[in-house]
Design an enzyme around this catalytic site. Structure first.
Site, PDB file in Angstrom:
ATOM      1  N   GLY A 293       1.013   6.148   6.775  1.00 11.41           N
ATOM      2  CA  GLY A 293       2.046   7.264   7.330  1.00 11.41           C
ATOM      3  C   GLY A 293       1.634   8.553   7.608  1.00 11.41           C
TER       4      GLY A 293
ATOM      5  CB  SER B 232      -3.684  -2.146   0.037  1.00 10.09           C
ATOM      6  OG  SER B 232      -3.671  -3.552   0.701  1.00 10.09           O
TER       7      SER B 232
ATOM      8  CE  LYS C 103      -4.434  -5.796   8.234  1.00 15.93           C
ATOM      9  NZ  LYS C 103      -3.562  -5.182   7.552  1.00 15.93           N
TER      10      LYS C 103
HETATM   11  O1  KPL Z   1      -5.738  -4.683   4.982  1.00 15.42           O
HETATM   12  C1  KPL Z   1      -6.440  -4.923   4.016  1.00 15.42           C
HETATM   13  C2  KPL Z   1      -5.819  -4.297   2.684  1.00 15.42           C
HETATM   14  O2  KPL Z   1      -6.398  -4.040   1.782  1.00 15.42           O
HETATM   15  O3  KPL Z   1      -4.448  -4.364   2.638  1.00 15.42           O
HETATM   16  C3  KPL Z   1      -7.834  -5.198   4.074  1.00 15.42           C
HETATM   17  C4  KPL Z   1      -7.873  -5.791   5.612  1.00 15.42           C
HETATM   18  C5  KPL Z   1      -8.134  -6.373   3.273  1.00 15.42           C
HETATM   19  C6  KPL Z   1      -8.773  -4.043   3.851  1.00 15.42           C
HETATM   20  O4  KPL Z   1      -8.819  -3.787   2.574  1.00 15.42           O
END
Ligand code: KPL
Length: 306
Positions: free
Chosen positions: A15, A256, A185
């Site tokens: 953001g 994350s 994704k």
């Molecule tokens: O999108 C990601 C996340 O950590 O949420 C990845 C692609 C796994 C990169 O860390």
């Protein structure tokens, strides 16, 4: 760029990066935060993507008014979406345009319920941005941002928005097949994020662990089946090569989900693996590997106690 007014709901790593570049391109950008007393926020951006490695600080207005919102970028964590949108419900009307740019799928369902007359778009980004401290963002690597509409009636809105954003450094693309991109994704997030929590490792380390690799492969096969059925019976190309490539490219990163878990915060598991398992159930497709992973994450003891 035309002088659009943007509000950023969730000025975290992504953001803030977008807020920064929208402001840089001449837009009026206001932050929406949970702190009633906050009227301005200074955000420092270290740009490691430019050869000069510049660092600069910019002041953003924090908006607590009741006026209608023109363009809203939603970058809160997936599980915070419903409450965050509810808190600004009175400011969204038929003239607003919402862009969801988050991990996971299904966060937009609450917009359908809360603002049936409002147009909304979805996007996905691989810009590498992380928070070194609360208001200090590192733009570590360039990625791609794609935007589209899940409702054919709003495809022109997606085209116009992408055109308007072309002059920002992040220059996104319009993807008429955005749903396929979101599914890919989702596959990446299903196959990497929860496993990094369960193995307590960086993304790239999963590739060195035979048991984790077997799980990644099984997760991908299940996502392929559910994705194919959800998209109306299409054949989906193997997803494991994509997942491996992302795990390699982001090898040194903590996902994350692992970061959330280590901070003792709720994770986005219900909008990642939870969404996949729910879609499998709805479509009559078994997802035992993902269901076991979902269960394992739900039952995890708080970080620090293992
Ligand atoms: O999108 C990601 C996340 O950590 O949420 C990845 C692609 C796994 C990169 O860390």
């Amino acid at each position: 760029m035309p002088h659009a007014d943007w509000h950023i709901l969730g000025p975290g790593a992504i953001g803030s990066l977008f807020a920064w570049h929208l402001a840089e391109a001449g837009c009026s950008v206001r932050l929406l935060t949970r702190h009633p007393g906050e009227s301005a926020r200074l955000i420092t951006l270290d740009d490691q993507t430019s050869p000069a490695h510049t660092s600069a600080t910019r002041a953003f207005h924090v908006d607590h008014q009741d006026t209608p919102i023109q363009r809203l970028l939603v970058t809160v964590k997936a599980h915070q979406t419903a409450a965050a949108l509810e808190s600004i419900r009175h400011r969204i009307d038929a003239g607003s345009l919402i862009l969801f740019l988050q991990n996971g799928m299904g966060t937009w369902d609450c917009a359908k319920a809360l603002f049936p007359a409002t147009r909304w778009l979805v996007g996905t980004t691989t810009e590498g941005s992380w928070r070194a401290a609360d208001r200090h963002i590192i733009h570590a690597g360039r990625g791609e941002t794609w935007i589209g509409s899940l409702n054919p009636a709003w495809s022109n809105d997606a085209v116009h928005l992408v055109d308007a954003l072309k002059s920002t450094l992040l220059h996104p693309g319009h993807d008429p097949q955005i749903l396929q991109r979101l599914w890919r994704k989702l596959a990446v997030n299903c196959a990497i994020n929860p496993l990094t929590v369960l193995y307590d490792c960086r993304n790239g380390e999963l590739l060195q662990k035979p048991a984790a690799l077997r799980q990644m492969e099984a997760v991908c096969l299940e996502v392929e089946r559910v994705m194919g059925a959800a998209l109306g019976g299409v054949t989906v190309e193997p997803l494991l090569p994509l997942v491996r490539a992302v795990a390699e490219k982001t090898g040194a990163n903590h996902s994350s989900m692992l970061q959330d878990y280590r901070r003792g915060q709720p994770t986005e598991i219900e909008f990642i693996t939870g969404y996949l398992v729910a879609e499998g159930l709805r479509l009559g497709i078994a997802t035992p590997e993902n269901a076991a992973i979902l269960d394992a994450i739900r039952q995890l003891a708080p970080a620090g106690s293992r």
